[in-house]
Design an enzyme around this catalytic site. Structure first.
Site, PDB file in Angstrom:
ATOM      1  N   ARG A 110     -15.586  -3.686 -28.271  1.00 30.53           N
ATOM      2  CA  ARG A 110     -14.866  -3.069 -27.812  1.00 30.53           C
ATOM      3  C   ARG A 110     -13.907  -2.340 -29.312  1.00 30.53           C
ATOM      4  NH1 ARG A 110     -12.448  -6.069 -22.305  1.00 30.53           N
ATOM      5  NH2 ARG A 110     -14.045  -5.109 -20.698  1.00 30.53           N
ATOM      6  N   TYR A 169     -18.343   2.938 -21.442  1.00 27.13           N
ATOM      7  CA  TYR A 169     -18.869   1.421 -21.711  1.00 27.13           C
ATOM      8  C   TYR A 169     -18.371   1.095 -22.530  1.00 27.13           C
ATOM      9  CZ  TYR A 169     -20.877   4.160 -26.018  1.00 27.13           C
ATOM     10  OH  TYR A 169     -20.650   5.005 -27.103  1.00 27.13           O
ATOM     11  N   GLU A 170     -18.472  -0.589 -22.073  1.00 26.29           N
ATOM     12  CA  GLU A 170     -17.871  -1.672 -22.772  1.00 26.29           C
ATOM     13  C   GLU A 170     -16.133  -1.823 -21.438  1.00 26.29           C
ATOM     14  OE1 GLU A 170     -19.777  -3.980 -24.227  1.00 26.29           O
ATOM     15  OE2 GLU A 170     -21.145  -1.781 -25.195  1.00 26.29           O
ATOM     16  N   GLY A 171     -16.575  -1.093 -20.662  1.00 22.27           N
ATOM     17  CA  GLY A 171     -15.088  -1.333 -20.105  1.00 22.27           C
ATOM     18  C   GLY A 171     -14.638  -0.005 -19.649  1.00 22.27           C
ATOM     19  N   GLN A 181      -9.671  -1.829 -19.435  1.00 21.75           N
ATOM     20  CA  GLN A 181      -8.862  -2.028 -20.327  1.00 21.75           C
ATOM     21  C   GLN A 181      -6.783  -1.781 -20.076  1.00 21.75           C
ATOM     22  OE1 GLN A 181     -10.792  -2.572 -23.287  1.00 21.75           O
ATOM     23  NE2 GLN A 181     -11.916  -2.295 -22.095  1.00 21.75           N
TER      24      GLN A 181
END
Length: 597
Positions: free
Chosen positions: A298, A442-444, A449
């Site tokens: 992240r 991507y990655e949340g 977040q």
């Protein structure tokens, strides 16, 4: 024709040394060998590699993309990508920040952040191939067995092999508790992994002879939901405990996604058909182990947003200085030319200054997070380590979400500066805008977040990181209350920090009455936090510039950009505060069936 890139070394050094004091902070936390000469040498070489090797391949990767041999499941990368990766490995870059005991160079994560920004500016798609090897390395370093660190980790650190994170499945993205991939115990402590994973970055490629997949799967007796997930290491080619590489594992790329951007990056559907793997860490503890990878990723994605913003700004600024269109409203600025350069026009300046404010402030915000990663691991004082860890925890969702949201804004503004010339491929700006779009996903996603920030970092952890950051802001305001060079910035910053605290308390009280209030406030709270944090860093940057030995023009640039930020960007917090205070009603009261009424 591609956009150009030049590493902004002066800005990077200013952020590191003048603002963050890294030249003294790093030796104080155990990096005695990391002096200015070493850092400069690393930055200069990283800049050379990014500018001369990676940047020329950016447009090539976008045009060619990756290709898949469906018969073998083998992916071929664009022209020049393999050779660039070989140079990357030869230069020792994969192990730049890895511990020396595993073959790395042991440099601070902060220096790795600076190097990564350059890679992402130069060629985001290429940078995705080595990206997740760092996360895989961290997972094995903290949770793997000794033999796994010897066999897999050292080869990831050297760059001989690359790594992936295999989490998402067709029916579950964020909600990993729904995943169906199975892990059946086999002989000699091995496991047979079966399932399908999607959206796997660098799931297959031709850059390295083996790929180390970190895979989430369920054991036969696992509890339901997220508490029943375990983590496994599954190599593309089988590897025994002594490190001997065997035949191909039954894991292959079933298809490549056709994407809006990052065409040069292989985004794969990965099929595991009884693939041989090993358990990493404890059974059913895969989620906690996975977050070791995820948190690193992240922060890394936040740097991607920063890198694209920097390149967009560079090209928009150069174009705006050269493009002649119309006359200045206050009279001709270049009387000997048929028109003035568009940089004289207020709206173009608005877009350029917005990018400059978000890029330069965002850089310091991201680098500070990197310094806190190093401090949390290396500080001698346990209290200092705990404080740094809390800051990293708090800032991770802010860095990831805000720098990527601002990346979309900055690439949009850059394209707008180019006008119609930005919309066509000639100048390479539309590629930056397309590439930037994935970073908020991507990655949340940004929403994930935001929920992490409010639900976990503020409510569950009682705002430990926010309290630490608040203390930094209060101390700065007290020390600079009489600093005339900062004008009204200090008072505005103090007022913003007080409102930030007030909004935090209000959300906590509302959430106690109605859980929906957390989700309703989360996005606006996250963005408010990002702008408030950037206000702090811009005030610090302005103060640091004034007291530095930088040229007068540089000081003026920082002073006036700080003024622009406080007067024209920070007021965005007014809208976010109003949305937070409005509560969940206007979001949740409309029945889902009536959305199309």
């Amino acid at each position: 024709m591609s956009s150009s890139y030049k590493a902004p070394l002066r800005e990077m050094r200013f952020a590191l040394n003048d603002v963050l004091g890294a030249d003294t902070a790093l030796p104080a936390i155990g990096h005695d060998e990391v002096g200015p000469e070493l850092v400069d040498a690393v930055l200069e070489e990283a800049a050379r590699f990014a500018e001369s090797v990676l940047a020329p391949l950016n447009e090539v990767g976008d045009r060619e993309g990756c290709s898949l041999d469906t018969a073998t499941g083998e992916v071929k990368t664009p022209t020049g990508f393999r050779q660039a990766y070989a140079q990357y490995v030869e230069g020792g870059w994969p192990g730049l920040t890895a511990p020396a005991e595993f073959g790395g160079q042991g440099l601070p994560q902060l220096i790795g952040f600076v190097q990564k920004e350059m890679i992402d500016s130069a060629n985001l798609a290429w940078g995705n191939f080595p990206l997740l090897g760092h996360g895989a390395s961290e997972a094995l370093r903290f949770h793997g067995e000794d033999w796994q660190r010897e066999v897999f980790l050292k080869r990831l650190v050297s760059g001989e092999w690359t790594g992936t994170m295999c989490l998402t499945e067709p029916h579950c993205g964020t909600d990993l508790g729904l995943l169906k991939t199975r892990a059946e115990p086999a002989a000699d402590g091995r496991y047979s992994i079966t399932g399908t994973k999607i959206f796997i970055t660098a799931g297959d490629h031709d850059l390295a002879p083996n790929i180390v997949h970190l895979v989430l799967a369920r054991l036969p007796d696992a509890p339901a939901g997220s508490k029943g997930i375990s983590l496994f290491v599954v190599p593309k080619f089988k590897v025994d405990r002594e490190g001997t590489v065997g035949r191909r594992n039954p894991v292959a790329c079933g298809s490549l996604e056709h994407k809006m951007g990052i065409h040069g990056s292989a985004t794969c559907v990965m099929n595991f058909d009884g693939a041989e793997g090993y358990l990493v860490g404890q059974p059913n503890k895969g989620m906690s182990h996975m977050f070791t990878m995820m948190n690193a990723a992240r922060l890394a994605v936040g740097l991607q947003g920063l890198g694209l913003s920097e390149r967009a700004l560079q090209n928009a600024l150069a174009y705006s200085r050269e493009r002649l269109q119309s006359r200045s409203l206050s009279g001709p600025k270049l009387a000997d030319k048929p028109a003035d350069p568009i940089i004289v026009h207020p709206d173009v300046r608005r877009m350029l200054l917005t990018c400059k404010a978000l890029v330069e402030g965002g850089r310091v915000m991201a680098y500070h997070a990197g310094l806190m990663v190093d401090t949390a691991e290396g500080a001698g004082d346990p209290a200092e380590r705990e404080r740094a860890h809390a800051l990293v925890e708090f800032m991770t969702p802010i860095v990831k979400a805000c720098l990527t949201e601002w990346g979309i804004e900055c690439t949009y503004n850059a394209l707008q500066c180019f006008g119609g010339h930005g919309y066509i491929a000639e100048h390479g700006i539309e590629q930056l805008a397309r590439d930037a779009r994935i970073t908020t996903l991507y990655e949340g996603t940004t929403g994930i977040q935001a929920l992490d920030l409010v639900g976990r970092k503020v409510l569950k952890l009682e705002g430990a990181g926010l309290k630490a950051l608040g203390a930094m802001i209060r101390r700065f305001c007290e020390e600079n209350a009489g600093n005339e060079a900062l004008g009204g910035m200090v008072a505005t910053l103090a007022k913003t920090a007080a409102e930030w605290e007030e909004l935090t308390v209000a959300i906590a009280k509302s959430a106690a009455r109605n859980p929906e209030e957390v989700g309703a406030a989360s996005y606006d709270y996250l963005m408010y936090s990002g702008y408030a944090t950037l206000a702090y860093w811009w005030a610090r940057m302005a103060a640091a510039a004034e007291s530095s030995t930088q040229p007068a023009g540089f000081k003026a640039g920082k002073r006036e950009t700080a003024r622009f930020y406080f007067e024209r960007i920070l007021p965005r917090t007014r809208a976010h505060a109003a949305a937070i205070r409005s509560g969940a009603g206007s979001l949740m009261d409309l029945d889902a069936e009536h959305f199309d009424a």
